[in-house]
Design a protein around this motif. Structure first.
Motif, PDB file in Angstrom:
ATOM      1  N   UNK A 104       0.785  -1.145   0.180  1.00  0.00           N
ATOM      2  CA  UNK A 104      -0.131  -0.089  -0.036  1.00  0.00           C
ATOM      3  C   UNK A 104       0.744   1.157  -0.166  1.00  0.00           C
ATOM      4  N   UNK A 105       1.977   0.992   0.466  1.00  0.00           N
ATOM      5  CA  UNK A 105       3.240   2.425   0.633  1.00  0.00           C
ATOM      6  C   UNK A 105       2.792   3.455   1.459  1.00  0.00           C
ATOM      7  N   UNK A 106       2.047   2.929   2.627  1.00  0.00           N
ATOM      8  CA  UNK A 106       1.761   3.772   3.777  1.00  0.00           C
ATOM      9  C   UNK A 106       3.102   4.132   4.314  1.00  0.00           C
ATOM     10  N   UNK A 152       7.179   1.394  10.442  1.00  0.00           N
ATOM     11  CA  UNK A 152       6.640   0.403  10.870  1.00  0.00           C
ATOM     12  C   UNK A 152       5.159   0.674  11.786  1.00  0.00           C
ATOM     13  N   UNK A 153       5.032   1.898  12.248  1.00  0.00           N
ATOM     14  CA  UNK A 153       4.128   2.247  13.193  1.00  0.00           C
ATOM     15  C   UNK A 153       2.687   2.564  12.352  1.00  0.00           C
ATOM     16  N   UNK A 154       3.384   3.106  10.942  1.00  0.00           N
ATOM     17  CA  UNK A 154       2.271   3.327   9.941  1.00  0.00           C
ATOM     18  C   UNK A 154       1.627   1.997   9.323  1.00  0.00           C
ATOM     19  N   UNK A 155       2.507   1.096   9.340  1.00  0.00           N
ATOM     20  CA  UNK A 155       1.989  -0.009   8.495  1.00  0.00           C
ATOM     21  C   UNK A 155       0.779  -0.763   9.064  1.00  0.00           C
ATOM     22  N   UNK A 161       9.641  -3.906   9.805  1.00  0.00           N
ATOM     23  CA  UNK A 161      10.379  -3.484   8.510  1.00  0.00           C
ATOM     24  C   UNK A 161      11.810  -3.059   9.239  1.00  0.00           C
ATOM     25  N   UNK A 162      11.618  -2.692  10.513  1.00  0.00           N
ATOM     26  CA  UNK A 162      13.053  -2.031  11.056  1.00  0.00           C
ATOM     27  C   UNK A 162      13.761  -3.764  11.470  1.00  0.00           C
TER      28      UNK A 162
ATOM     29  N   UNK B  84       4.061   8.020  19.997  1.00  0.00           N
ATOM     30  CA  UNK B  84       4.292   7.068  19.098  1.00  0.00           C
ATOM     31  C   UNK B  84       4.385   7.400  17.725  1.00  0.00           C
ATOM     32  N   UNK B  85       3.771   8.475  17.328  1.00  0.00           N
ATOM     33  CA  UNK B  85       4.064   8.913  16.068  1.00  0.00           C
ATOM     34  C   UNK B  85       4.895   9.682  15.756  1.00  0.00           C
TER      35      UNK B  85
END
Lengths: 307, 165
Positions: A104-106, A152-155, A161-162, B84-85
């Motif tokens: 998705x590319x987020x 990773x938080x957005x995924x 990913x890390x 967290x962001x």
């Protein structure tokens, strides 16, 4: 886009018999299907191809049609399809590191260095899925990445990913790790800290700083080194004794004010583990083990990490 | 240590800078003077103490650093998005020590913009890497004109020293 035709019209256009057109349709040579009102439907692209095959100009050219000449030129500039050939990545060991990605590319929009070197987290993950291990290990991108985990938080698929990035780093030949990170790991393994500060220099420096602090704001202060039974063992970031020794005094002043029972260790006091960054678990483990030994040797109750 | 020396965890406790500073503050072991830092202060969330700690250990240090900072200063501001962001300073993962300095400065542009938008004159960073990047790099590259302190430096500078004989 679909092209609608009557069998009789198409027969006339190509100068063949209506039955010929019907035969082509029945045989699949012409992929058309029946539409409403004794008409047939075919993809406009197929109609174009048919015209091309028989050297005719299509008698209709819709406004959004791409002429076959331009299309041909475009097709030539297309990149060669990449053959995956079942190559499996030796890096993306866990499906959650890459395979489960939804593309998705987020992650790419969350990453502050997306686009640097033409890469971003999504592309790195994709390369891992395609087994492009060699390219990944050769790329400097995973080293420009700070492994901050914003991607990773957005995924939405929770891809690690890390972990993948660290594995890519860890797979590179140790002699090709950029900058002083690996040299620091080697130095730490050999001499006890990342910057190779000898034990005597460290002890002398700390005692000296302690005297300064006592004279300055903490009367009676003496730097505790290797004090058995102290409550807190304090580890140190080697850049401080190396380049910014006065910065250590802030903590010491707080300990003094709080009346804390604490100590430094004269050996293996390094609190920064560069194996974390270079992706080197073995070295990391050794350095952690030394701190555990220090805790046992000095019989401390609490271990303070430098940051 | 969780992974390699689980038995050691039973023998002793591992604390972060936040745990220890908060312990001193909450138990009244140290006294702090807020008038030393009367300026607008922004608190920066380090990735390794927040987001990454949450994932690796199931516990993030978001509020602890803010509590310590608030114990030292009145005007504490956020760098949104935060917690967290939060955006990375740009020097994590060893990047401070690596040779890709242009990329590192480029990376930090978001953090620099957040700092300047917050109007803070002092940025509190609980991490060595973040402090070095913000103080020695971003501050100059982006003309931020700010002071940067470690969180323990902030505490040390706010200390009211006890009278000892």
């Amino acid at each position: 886009m679909m092209y609608e035709f009557k069998v009789s019209e198409l027969a006339e256009e190509f100068g063949v018999h209506r039955n010929t057109i019907r035969n082509w349709i029945n045989a699949g040579t012409l992929s058309a299907k029946e539409g409403p009102g004794r008409k047939y439907l075919m993809k406009f692209h197929d109609y174009q191809k048919l015209c091309e095959k028989f050297g005719r100009e299509p008698h209709v050219t819709p406004s959004n049609n791409v002429s076959s000449k331009a299309l041909g030129a475009l097709e030539k500039t297309d990149i060669e399809p990449l053959l995956v050939n079942g190559v499996k990545s030796q890096i993306a060991l866990d499906p959650s590191w890459a395979d489960a990605c939804l593309t998705c590319g987020t992650c790419a929009s969350a990453c502050p260095i997306s686009g640097v070197d033409g890469l971003d987290p999504r592309k790195i993950v994709r390369m891992a899925v395609l087994g492009m291990d060699e390219e990944l290990v050769k790329s400097n991108w995973p080293w420009k990445c700070t492994m901050c985990a914003k991607c990773e938080e957005a995924c939405p698929a929770n891809i690690s990913i890390t972990a993948l990035m660290r594995k890519i780093r860890g797979t590179r030949k140790r002699s090709e790790v950029p900058g002083p990170i690996h040299k620091g790991v080697v130095m730490c393994l050999e001499r006890g800290n990342n910057l190779g500060i000898p034990k005597d220099d460290f002890v002398f420096l700390c005692e000296d700083l302690g005297e300064e602090l006592a004279a300055d704001s903490c009367p009676g202060f003496k730097t505790p080194i290797d004090v058995h039974g102290a409550r807190v063992l304090v580890t140190v970031n080697s850049k401080e004794p190396f380049g910014e020794p006065d910065d250590m005094k802030w903590w010491w002043k707080i300990f003094y004010a709080a009346g804390e029972s604490w100590t430094l260790s004269s050996e293996y006091w390094e609190g920064v583990n560069w194996g974390l960054f270079s992706g080197d678990d073995e070295s990391m483990k050794t350095v952690v083990g030394r701190i555990v030994d220090n805790m046992r040797r000095l019989n401390c109750k609490v271990l303070l990490l430098p940051e | 240590m969780n992974r390699w020396y689980p038995e050691a965890l039973k023998e002793f406790k591992i604390v972060t800078v936040f745990d220890l500073l908060l312990e001193y503050i909450q138990e009244g072991k140290i006294q702090l003077d807020k008038s030393v830092h009367s300026m607008a202060v922004a608190y920066h969330d380090p990735c390794n103490y927040g987001r990454k700690s949450l994932k690796a250990f199931g516990q993030a240090y978001f509020e602890e650093g803010r509590a310590v900072t608030r114990a030292c200063c009145d005007d504490v501001r956020e760098l949104n998005p935060n917690r967290n962001s939060a955006y990375c300073c740009g020097a994590g993962g060893g990047a401070w020590a690596m040779p890709f300095s242009e990329e590192r400065v480029f990376y930090g542009r978001i953090k620099a913009r957040q700092i300047s938008e917050s109007g803070a004159h002092l940025v509190v960073a609980p991490c060595h890497n973040c402090r070095d990047q913000i103080m020695k790099s971003l501050n100059k590259e982006y003309d931020l004109n700010i002071e940067v302190k470690y969180i323990w430096e902030l505490v040390a500078d706010s200390l009211i020293m006890p009278n000892k004989q």
